[in-house]
Design an enzyme around this catalytic site. Structure first.
Site, PDB file in Angstrom:
ATOM      1  CG  HIS A  53      -1.768   1.116   1.537  1.00 12.31           C
ATOM      2  ND1 HIS A  53      -2.594   1.575   0.541  1.00 12.31           N
ATOM      3  CD2 HIS A  53      -1.599   2.270   2.530  1.00 12.31           C
ATOM      4  CE1 HIS A  53      -3.098   2.781   0.999  1.00 12.31           C
ATOM      5  NE2 HIS A  53      -2.649   3.237   2.121  1.00 12.31           N
ATOM      6  CG  HIS A  77       0.194   7.286   4.048  1.00  6.11           C
ATOM      7  ND1 HIS A  77       0.740   6.106   3.186  1.00  6.11           N
ATOM      8  CD2 HIS A  77      -1.048   6.685   4.158  1.00  6.11           C
ATOM      9  CE1 HIS A  77      -0.206   5.273   2.891  1.00  6.11           C
ATOM     10  NE2 HIS A  77      -1.276   5.834   3.818  1.00  6.11           N
ATOM     11  CD  GLU A  81      -4.732   6.143  10.498  1.00  2.59           C
ATOM     12  OE1 GLU A  81      -4.117   6.405   9.501  1.00  2.59           O
ATOM     13  OE2 GLU A  81      -5.698   5.773  10.488  1.00  2.59           O
ATOM     14  CG  ASP A  82      -2.510   2.002  10.206  1.00  5.01           C
ATOM     15  OD1 ASP A  82      -3.393   2.502  11.108  1.00  5.01           O
ATOM     16  OD2 ASP A  82      -2.774   2.333   9.330  1.00  5.01           O
ATOM     17  CG  ASP A 144      -4.351   6.889   2.080  1.00 10.00           C
ATOM     18  OD1 ASP A 144      -4.019   5.465   2.201  1.00 10.00           O
ATOM     19  OD2 ASP A 144      -5.072   6.959   3.156  1.00 10.00           O
ATOM     20  CG  ASP A 264     -21.859  15.851 -24.626  1.00  7.29           C
ATOM     21  OD1 ASP A 264     -22.848  14.726 -24.541  1.00  7.29           O
ATOM     22  OD2 ASP A 264     -22.091  16.768 -24.276  1.00  7.29           O
TER      23      ASP A 264
HETATM   24 MN    MN Z   1      -3.198   4.499   3.890  1.00 12.66          MN
END
Ligand code: MN
Length: 736
Positions: A53, A77, A81-82, A144, A264
């Site tokens: 990812h 990134h 957070e993770d 992301d 169109d």
């Molecule tokens: Mn992410």
């Protein structure tokens, strides 16, 4: 490390070196190694290791040709957070700039809210705030989201729907606002695929099925254009391509058309080397195919809000079908695809408009105003107007094109041109005709704004302005004005208390007191006192010498009584006769107005209207406020000020004065100014009472060309009650 990830990363590095030979590859490698270690053992729902990812996000950012810091931000990134990694470790290893980016992204992710509306509003707010630090945060967030959308089929159905909706409602419009068309169309198509898979497949199949037929038809358009441009020696690339699926879907839904009815599907795009070639190419197109009148828009001379630049024209194609043709330079083409991301590109070629400047302005307005908005619903409504609404195009008298959201008013237009114009607008002309300031503008008109240096915004404007820019500027104006007024008032109150208690005012002491209340400046302390947030007594108490005896209670009213002398009549004060009084200049009360008295030490009583802004704070304060009532003769006169705004014309002043005299009213003073085609006149009239004034105002309003007549009171802040003139034979008082 597994070789395939290292290999994937090397491919990204090659891509970066291609457009930016100066990129710091060691830094990038270090970021990748760090992310790899941090996410080790984590698996995505797709079954792949998490680091895939990170690599994909970095790859999308490299496709946007971004700088190496942003791409490193893409690699890292999710670590804060993770994983167990802390932000200070990022700063230690990679510096503050990158740590800031990661911090901005973490803040966005932290958000968990209950209702959908709250969550959506919250997401937007957080995003706006973190973006306002560094716009690259949103670019990483877009990358992301794009990769998450590409792999969305691995999520449970419920999450798919939620994330796809959010993408469609929040991310795609934002990407559009920042001009990143390539991300916007991918995000929209992937959302459609997740939300309405059948519709997506159907469009996909039909687009593929008819491809040959469509391309053959396109060739009949492209070929003659190419031939003629080549003959003239203008180097161009002419491309025909199918619009993205979501835009086809959207058209089918909103116009209730079948796929076959959408004519169109394709747009022809002509890419040139130089700006002047765009206009040449336009001439060529119009010489081959008949243009639709008024369907030409020059976004090169006047870029869209998101900095998009292209010539748009519609022509009748060879088979009679209307065809849209877009013409732009290579640089404009690049910018139309990547929008704001172009700012971080390795610079080459012509300089574009100031993308970051314009976007940052918009962002600043949005942030300023979202901080003031407390309700999620209101916030989302206004944001939707800014992001989703159709645009209208308005010309300035000099022919400049200004883009505004639909239903914008002359006031929105004025603020879009310049804040100073918005703050001083008194009138507007649309195609030469005076219109109301709250009227909705339509595309294509020319708007001329008439200003007056004395004019100030009205709070009522907030009821009808559309743009966040106008809204935030007007609010700021009132906030500032209120603050200044509170400061003046607070200063006056504190001085008065100190005077009464015979305490000498020492600047240093006051500064200490301000600090003790948590204010960094004395001004803020005065403002708090003036606004009634802090009682003056609390401030004064801190300034009292500790051992001093409290002075004997000395009611202001008692002292006023001592200084009484024979004054003029006109009002009665709580049954007393012969009180010294004066009429406040700020509100110029007239018999018929509700009035109240206000005690001014040593100067007697000042009569204000009860609705006068200057005394609101003191109404009901027994130390200063006193009941009064009118006591006037029928034919006594009072001064009243009015302002007349009218279209200037011959005999205007004559007609106005005649109307006034017909009521047997004397004009004590008049000041008439011209501003463009408007005339603004301030009059001081000698009237008997309120009814008398109302009658004359009505009569003047009925005159030809008169736009507005209003009674002036509380105009400006200069008439604070403390400055009310001395009472001896005051010119405003009533003689009987
Ligand atoms: Mn992410």
């Amino acid at each position: 490390m597994e070789e395939r990830y290292q290999k994937q990363f090397r491919e990204i590095l090659n891509k970066i070196v291609d457009y930016n030979p100066n990129a710091d590859l060691n830094f990038l490698q270090k970021a990748f190694d760090f992310a790899y270690e941090a996410h080790k053992g984590q698996i995505r729902l797709s079954g792949e290791p998490y680091v895939v990812h990170c690599l994909e996000v970095a790859n999308i950012l490299a496709d946007l040709k971004l700088d190496y810091i942003t791409i490193s931000g893409g690699l890292l990134h999710d670590v804060v957070e993770d994983t167990k990694v802390r932000l200070d470790e990022i700063e230690e290893n990679f510096g503050a700039e990158l740590a800031n980016l990661v911090n901005g992204l973490t803040k966005i992710a932290e958000l968990r809210l209950e209702s959908r509306e709250d969550r959506q509003a919250g997401n937007f707010r957080k995003m706006l705030l973190s973006m306002s630090q560094d716009l690259r945060v949103i670019l990483i967030k877009f990358a992301d989201r794009l990769h998450n959308m590409r792999t969305i089929e691995h999520l449970p159905r419920k999450s798919q729907v939620r994330i796809a909706r959010e993408t469609l409602e929040v991310y795609a419009p934002l990407a559009h606002r920042f001009g990143i068309n390539t991300l916007k169309s991918q995000l929209e198509d992937l959302s459609l695929k997740a939300l309405d898979n059948n519709a997506y497949r159907e469009i996909e199949n039909k687009v593929v099925l008819k491809r040959e037929e469509r391309e053959a038809r396109l060739q009949t358009v492209i070929e003659p254009i190419q031939k003629e441009l080549a003959r003239l020696g203008i180097k161009t690339w002419v491309i025909g391509r199918v619009k993205h699926f979501y835009s086809i879907y959207h058209k089918m839904k909103t116009r209730n058309l079948s796929f076959e009815e959408i004519l169109d599907l394709t747009a022809v795009r002509i890419i040139t080397l130089r700006v002047e070639d765009c206009y040449h190419a336009l001439g060529v197109v119009h010489s081959i195919f008949t243009p639709l009148p008024e369907k030409f828009t020059d976004y090169i001379a006047s870029p869209k809000q998101n900095m998009y630049q292209t010539l748009h024209t519609k022509v009748v194609g060879p088979d009679g079908v209307i065809l849209e043709i877009q013409i732009r330079t290579r640089d404009m083409d690049q910018r139309a695809e990547v929008g704001i991301a172009a700012h971080w590109h390795y610079k080459e070629g012509e300089a574009g408009p100031d993308e970051v400047g314009a976007h940052a302005n918009w962002l600043r307005d949005m942030v300023a105003w979202q901080l003031e908005t407390t309700s999620s619903t209101e916030f989302m409504e206004n944001l939707k107007i800014d992001l989703f609404q159709d645009e209208i195009y308005i010309f300035t008298p000099k022919g400049k094109l200004i883009t505004l959201p639909r239903d914008s008013t002359p006031i929105d237009f004025a603020f879009a041109v310049h804040s100073e114009i918005g703050l001083h607008i008194i009138g507007a002309k649309v195609n030469g005709k005076i219109v109301a300031l709250n009227s909705a503008l339509h595309s294509g008109v020319t708007v001329e704004i008439i200003t007056s240096p004395n004019q100030k915004p009205s709070i009522d404007w907030l009821k009808f302005v559309i743009t966040s820019r106008a809204r935030s500027r007007i609010k700021k104006y009132f906030k500032d004005a209120q603050f200044d007024q509170s400061v003046k008032l607070g200063l006056e109150i504190i001085d008065r208390h100190l005077e009464r208690l015979h305490i000498k005012k020492v600047k240093d002491d006051l500064e200490d007191v301000a600090l003790s209340f948590g204010f960094s400046t004395m001004k803020s302390l005065y403002a708090a006192v003036g606004a009634g947030d802090i009682p003056a007594q609390n401030v004064v108490r801190k300034l009292m010498p500790p051992e001093a005896d409290a002075p004997p209670h000395d009611n202001v009213f008692v002292r006023v009584m001592r200084t009484l002398h024979k004054g003029s009549k006109g009002v009665r004060v709580q049954g007393f006769d012969n009180l010294m009084f004066d009429f406040a200049k700020c509100c110029n009360p007239l018999p018929g107005d509700k009035i109240t008295g206000f005690i001014t030490t040593g100067k007697g009583i000042t009569i204000h209207r009860t609705d006068c802004r200057n005394i609101e704070r003191f109404l009901g304060d027994p130390e200063r406020n006193i009941e009064v009532e009118w006591d006037v003769d029928r034919d006594s006169n009072f001064n009243a000020r009015i302002r007349i705004i009218a279209e200037d014309r011959k005999r205007l002043l004559l007609d106005i004065t005649e109307a006034i005299y017909s009521f047997d009213i004397n004009i004590a003073a008049l000041d008439m100014k011209q501003s463009d085609a408007m005339a603004v006149g301030d009059f001081i009239l000698e009237v008997h009472n309120l009814t008398h004034l109302v009658k004359v105002i009505r009569a003047v309003r009925g005159l030809k060309g008169v736009v507005n007549v209003e009674r002036l009171d509380n105009i400006g802040d200069e008439d604070l009650l403390v400055e009310v003139s001395s009472t001896s034979s005051a010119k405003n008082s009533v003689k009987i």
